[in-house]
Design a protein around this motif. Structure first.
Motif, PDB file in Angstrom:
ATOM      1  N   GLY A 111       0.827  -1.211   0.000  1.00  0.00           N
ATOM      2  CA  GLY A 111       0.000   0.000   0.000  1.00  0.00           C
ATOM      3  C   GLY A 111       0.854   1.251   0.000  1.00  0.00           C
ATOM      4  N   LEU A 112       1.948   1.211   0.765  1.00  0.00           N
ATOM      5  CA  LEU A 112       2.845   2.368   0.821  1.00  0.00           C
ATOM      6  C   LEU A 112       3.524   2.606  -0.530  1.00  0.00           C
ATOM      7  CD1 LEU A 112       4.148   4.547   2.558  1.00  0.00           C
ATOM      8  CD2 LEU A 112       5.865   2.877   3.265  1.00  0.00           C
ATOM      9  N   ALA A 113       3.958   1.507  -1.171  1.00  0.00           N
ATOM     10  CA  ALA A 113       4.598   1.635  -2.485  1.00  0.00           C
ATOM     11  C   ALA A 113       3.608   2.186  -3.510  1.00  0.00           C
ATOM     12  CB  ALA A 113       5.137   0.279  -2.930  1.00  0.00           C
ATOM     13  N   LEU A 114       2.367   1.698  -3.464  1.00  0.00           N
ATOM     14  CA  LEU A 114       1.341   2.186  -4.403  1.00  0.00           C
ATOM     15  C   LEU A 114       1.043   3.665  -4.146  1.00  0.00           C
ATOM     16  CD1 LEU A 114      -0.994  -0.932  -4.216  1.00  0.00           C
ATOM     17  CD2 LEU A 114       0.148  -0.108  -6.290  1.00  0.00           C
ATOM     18  N   TYR A 115       1.019   4.054  -2.873  1.00  0.00           N
ATOM     19  CA  TYR A 115       0.795   5.470  -2.525  1.00  0.00           C
ATOM     20  C   TYR A 115       1.895   6.340  -3.120  1.00  0.00           C
ATOM     21  CZ  TYR A 115       1.075   9.687   0.323  1.00  0.00           C
ATOM     22  OH  TYR A 115       1.180  10.988   0.730  1.00  0.00           O
ATOM     23  N   ARG A 116       3.130   5.880  -2.987  1.00  0.00           N
ATOM     24  CA  ARG A 116       4.244   6.687  -3.501  1.00  0.00           C
ATOM     25  C   ARG A 116       4.269   6.720  -5.021  1.00  0.00           C
ATOM     26  NH1 ARG A 116       8.916   5.125   0.944  1.00  0.00           N
ATOM     27  NH2 ARG A 116       7.985   6.317   2.638  1.00  0.00           N
ATOM     28  N   GLN A 117       3.605   5.744  -5.654  1.00  0.00           N
ATOM     29  CA  GLN A 117       3.470   5.792  -7.116  1.00  0.00           C
ATOM     30  C   GLN A 117       2.285   6.661  -7.537  1.00  0.00           C
ATOM     31  OE1 GLN A 117       3.293   1.725  -8.578  1.00  0.00           O
ATOM     32  NE2 GLN A 117       5.400   1.898  -9.292  1.00  0.00           N
ATOM     33  N   GLY A 118       1.520   7.135  -6.540  1.00  0.00           N
ATOM     34  CA  GLY A 118       0.351   7.965  -6.848  1.00  0.00           C
ATOM     35  C   GLY A 118      -0.902   7.171  -7.138  1.00  0.00           C
ATOM     36  N   ASP A 119      -0.851   5.837  -6.927  1.00  0.00           N
ATOM     37  CA  ASP A 119      -2.032   5.001  -7.164  1.00  0.00           C
ATOM     38  C   ASP A 119      -2.812   4.915  -5.847  1.00  0.00           C
ATOM     39  OD1 ASP A 119      -3.938   3.210  -7.894  1.00  0.00           O
ATOM     40  OD2 ASP A 119      -2.562   1.704  -8.687  1.00  0.00           O
ATOM     41  N   TYR A 120      -3.516   5.991  -5.510  1.00  0.00           N
ATOM     42  CA  TYR A 120      -4.189   6.076  -4.207  1.00  0.00           C
ATOM     43  C   TYR A 120      -5.313   5.053  -4.027  1.00  0.00           C
ATOM     44  CZ  TYR A 120      -1.622  10.471  -4.416  1.00  0.00           C
ATOM     45  OH  TYR A 120      -0.625  11.409  -4.554  1.00  0.00           O
ATOM     46  N   PRO A 121      -6.165   4.817  -5.050  1.00  0.00           N
ATOM     47  CA  PRO A 121      -7.246   3.822  -4.847  1.00  0.00           C
ATOM     48  C   PRO A 121      -6.693   2.433  -4.516  1.00  0.00           C
ATOM     49  CG  PRO A 121      -7.699   5.182  -6.772  1.00  0.00           C
ATOM     50  CD  PRO A 121      -6.300   5.508  -6.358  1.00  0.00           C
ATOM     51  N   ALA A 122      -5.663   2.007  -5.234  1.00  0.00           N
ATOM     52  CA  ALA A 122      -5.089   0.675  -4.966  1.00  0.00           C
ATOM     53  C   ALA A 122      -4.425   0.647  -3.587  1.00  0.00           C
ATOM     54  CB  ALA A 122      -4.067   0.324  -6.052  1.00  0.00           C
ATOM     55  N   ALA A 123      -3.803   1.761  -3.204  1.00  0.00           N
ATOM     56  CA  ALA A 123      -3.184   1.832  -1.873  1.00  0.00           C
ATOM     57  C   ALA A 123      -4.244   1.669  -0.793  1.00  0.00           C
ATOM     58  CB  ALA A 123      -2.457   3.166  -1.704  1.00  0.00           C
ATOM     59  N   ILE A 124      -5.396   2.312  -0.980  1.00  0.00           N
ATOM     60  CA  ILE A 124      -6.480   2.223   0.010  1.00  0.00           C
ATOM     61  C   ILE A 124      -6.991   0.787   0.127  1.00  0.00           C
ATOM     62  CG2 ILE A 124      -8.875   2.925   0.444  1.00  0.00           C
ATOM     63  CD1 ILE A 124      -8.051   5.698  -0.700  1.00  0.00           C
ATOM     64  N   VAL A 125      -7.087   0.101  -0.997  1.00  0.00           N
ATOM     65  CA  VAL A 125      -7.533  -1.316  -0.974  1.00  0.00           C
ATOM     66  C   VAL A 125      -6.582  -2.143  -0.108  1.00  0.00           C
ATOM     67  CG1 VAL A 125      -7.800  -3.406  -2.382  1.00  0.00           C
ATOM     68  CG2 VAL A 125      -8.734  -1.226  -3.182  1.00  0.00           C
ATOM     69  N   ASP A 126      -5.282  -1.937  -0.292  1.00  0.00           N
ATOM     70  CA  ASP A 126      -4.303  -2.706   0.502  1.00  0.00           C
ATOM     71  C   ASP A 126      -4.372  -2.340   1.985  1.00  0.00           C
ATOM     72  OD1 ASP A 126      -3.305  -4.413  -1.338  1.00  0.00           O
ATOM     73  OD2 ASP A 126      -1.509  -3.253  -1.801  1.00  0.00           O
ATOM     74  N   HIS A 127      -4.537  -1.054   2.280  1.00  0.00           N
ATOM     75  CA  HIS A 127      -4.620  -0.663   3.694  1.00  0.00           C
ATOM     76  C   HIS A 127      -5.912  -1.171   4.339  1.00  0.00           C
ATOM     77  CE1 HIS A 127      -0.930   1.392   3.284  1.00  0.00           C
ATOM     78  NE2 HIS A 127      -1.388   2.387   2.558  1.00  0.00           N
ATOM     79  N   ASN A 128      -6.986  -1.235   3.546  1.00  0.00           N
ATOM     80  CA  ASN A 128      -8.225  -1.839   4.073  1.00  0.00           C
ATOM     81  C   ASN A 128      -7.972  -3.288   4.489  1.00  0.00           C
ATOM     82  OD1 ASN A 128      -9.761   0.433   3.729  1.00  0.00           O
ATOM     83  ND2 ASN A 128     -10.552  -0.168   1.728  1.00  0.00           N
ATOM     84  N   ARG A 129      -7.228  -4.006   3.645  1.00  0.00           N
ATOM     85  CA  ARG A 129      -6.929  -5.409   3.941  1.00  0.00           C
ATOM     86  C   ARG A 129      -6.038  -5.514   5.184  1.00  0.00           C
ATOM     87  NH1 ARG A 129      -8.782 -10.197   4.404  1.00  0.00           N
ATOM     88  NH2 ARG A 129      -7.243 -11.846   4.065  1.00  0.00           N
ATOM     89  N   ALA A 130      -5.057  -4.619   5.279  1.00  0.00           N
ATOM     90  CA  ALA A 130      -4.165  -4.619   6.454  1.00  0.00           C
ATOM     91  C   ALA A 130      -4.961  -4.340   7.726  1.00  0.00           C
ATOM     92  CB  ALA A 130      -3.063  -3.574   6.273  1.00  0.00           C
ATOM     93  N   ILE A 131      -5.937  -3.431   7.634  1.00  0.00           N
ATOM     94  CA  ILE A 131      -6.770  -3.110   8.807  1.00  0.00           C
ATOM     95  C   ILE A 131      -7.649  -4.294   9.178  1.00  0.00           C
ATOM     96  CG2 ILE A 131      -8.720  -1.673   9.554  1.00  0.00           C
ATOM     97  CD1 ILE A 131      -7.347   0.629   7.928  1.00  0.00           C
TER      98      ILE A 131
END
Length: 307
Positions: A111-131
């Motif tokens: 999620g952090l790597a996707l965030y730094r690539q600017g892919d915010y929706p995909a980052a949120i999906v990963d953080h939802n899973r982590a939560i």
């Protein structure tokens, strides 16, 4: 001395020497097999010392010995994150998730790597899973808040920062400072300047060396018309991070509003030098334009005063 006695003496000397050297050759020889776990430990140790390239080499060696070693992929992902190689980081985290679908760290890091690539929706999906896997992990809420702020959903970001603050251990004051700083930034974007100021004050109280919090509070001061406060905070940014060109630009604007024209020009000149040195061509050219306009305005004011 005859040849016979020389031969006898040499034999007598040779025997003790041979005998004395025997123990060194008589010890049993152990052949230690280096395991994938050993290479993993070496890599982790290199990571602790900030030697990420060498850490990756050790992790590669571990994977050569044990191709389904999920933890190694997860740790190599961290090394790639540090090196800002987000494509490889995402690939490693995906592989780690394939081997261990409940690996919350892998979701967090991807999620952090996707965030730094600017892919915010995909980052949120990963953080939802982590939560979902670890509802008590403040990092997932904090990172999701950053991704939501990246999407422009600042109200939702504030909710996540609040959740992160309820889960974070009280002893990690530097991380607390980061969360207050980013929550303040979200309030600032939503034009809630007073609440933003409170958060920036808290961030500075927890980490007096956080130049970002001073920068953001300086912007809030400027927005409130407090140019003296803005100059104070941008000066702190420059003290903590002397090559921060943005701080020079903003302090220059505050100086100009206060009527300190020479100080404003000096700040903008300094900013342009740093932008040029840092290869930020667009910012460099915009600063030169600002400097040109400022000089023209100052010249006009001087001419009017002479009349």
């Amino acid at each position: 001395m005859s040849n016979f006695w020389r031969l006898l003496i040499s034999v007598i000397v040779a025997f003790p020497l041979t005998f004395l050297t025997l123990p060194a050759h008589s010890s049993p020889i152990f052949i230690t097999q280096i395991t994938a776990g050993d290479f993993l430990e070496l890599g982790v140790d290199k990571m602790r010392h900030g030697d990420y390239q060498e850490a990756i080499k050790n992790f590669n060696q571990a994977i050569e010995l044990e191709k389904d070693f999920a933890v190694v992929y997860s740790d190599r992902c961290l090394a790639y994150l540090q090196l800002q190689d987000y494509h490889q980081a995402i690939a490693d985290c995906t592989q780690a998730i394939n081997f261990a679908p409940d690996n919350s760290e892998a979701y967090l890091n991807r999620g952090l790597a996707l965030y730094r690539q600017g892919d915010y929706p995909a980052a949120i999906v990963d953080h939802n899973r982590a939560i979902a896997l670890k509802p008590y992990d403040f990092r997932a809420y904090y990172n999701r808040g950053l991704a939501r702020a990246g999407e422009g959903k600042d109200s939702e970001a504030i909710l996540d920062f609040n959740l992160a603050l309820t889960q974070i251990p009280r002893i990690t004051s530097l991380l607390l400072a980061d969360i207050y700083n980013d929550r303040g930034l979200a309030h600032f974007v939503l034009q809630d300047i007073q609440t933003a100021m409170l958060d920036f004050n808290l961030a500075i109280r927890l980490n007096a060396n956080d130049y970002r919090a001073y920068f953001n509070r300086g912007c809030a001061c400027g927005r409130n018309g407090d140019d003296f406060g803005a100059v104070r905070d941008f000066s702190q940014v420059i003290r903590l991070n002397p090559s921060n060109a943005e701080a020079y630009v903003n302090r220059g604007v505050a100086h100009y509003r206060l009527g300190y024209h020479l100080a404003a020009i000096a700040d903008l000149q300094k900013a342009s030098e740093y932008y040029e040195h840092q290869g930020k061509k667009v910012a460099y050219e915009k600063t030169l334009d600002l400097l040109k306009n400022l000089r023209q305005q100052i010249s006009s004011v001087t001419e009017i005063a002479l009349f």
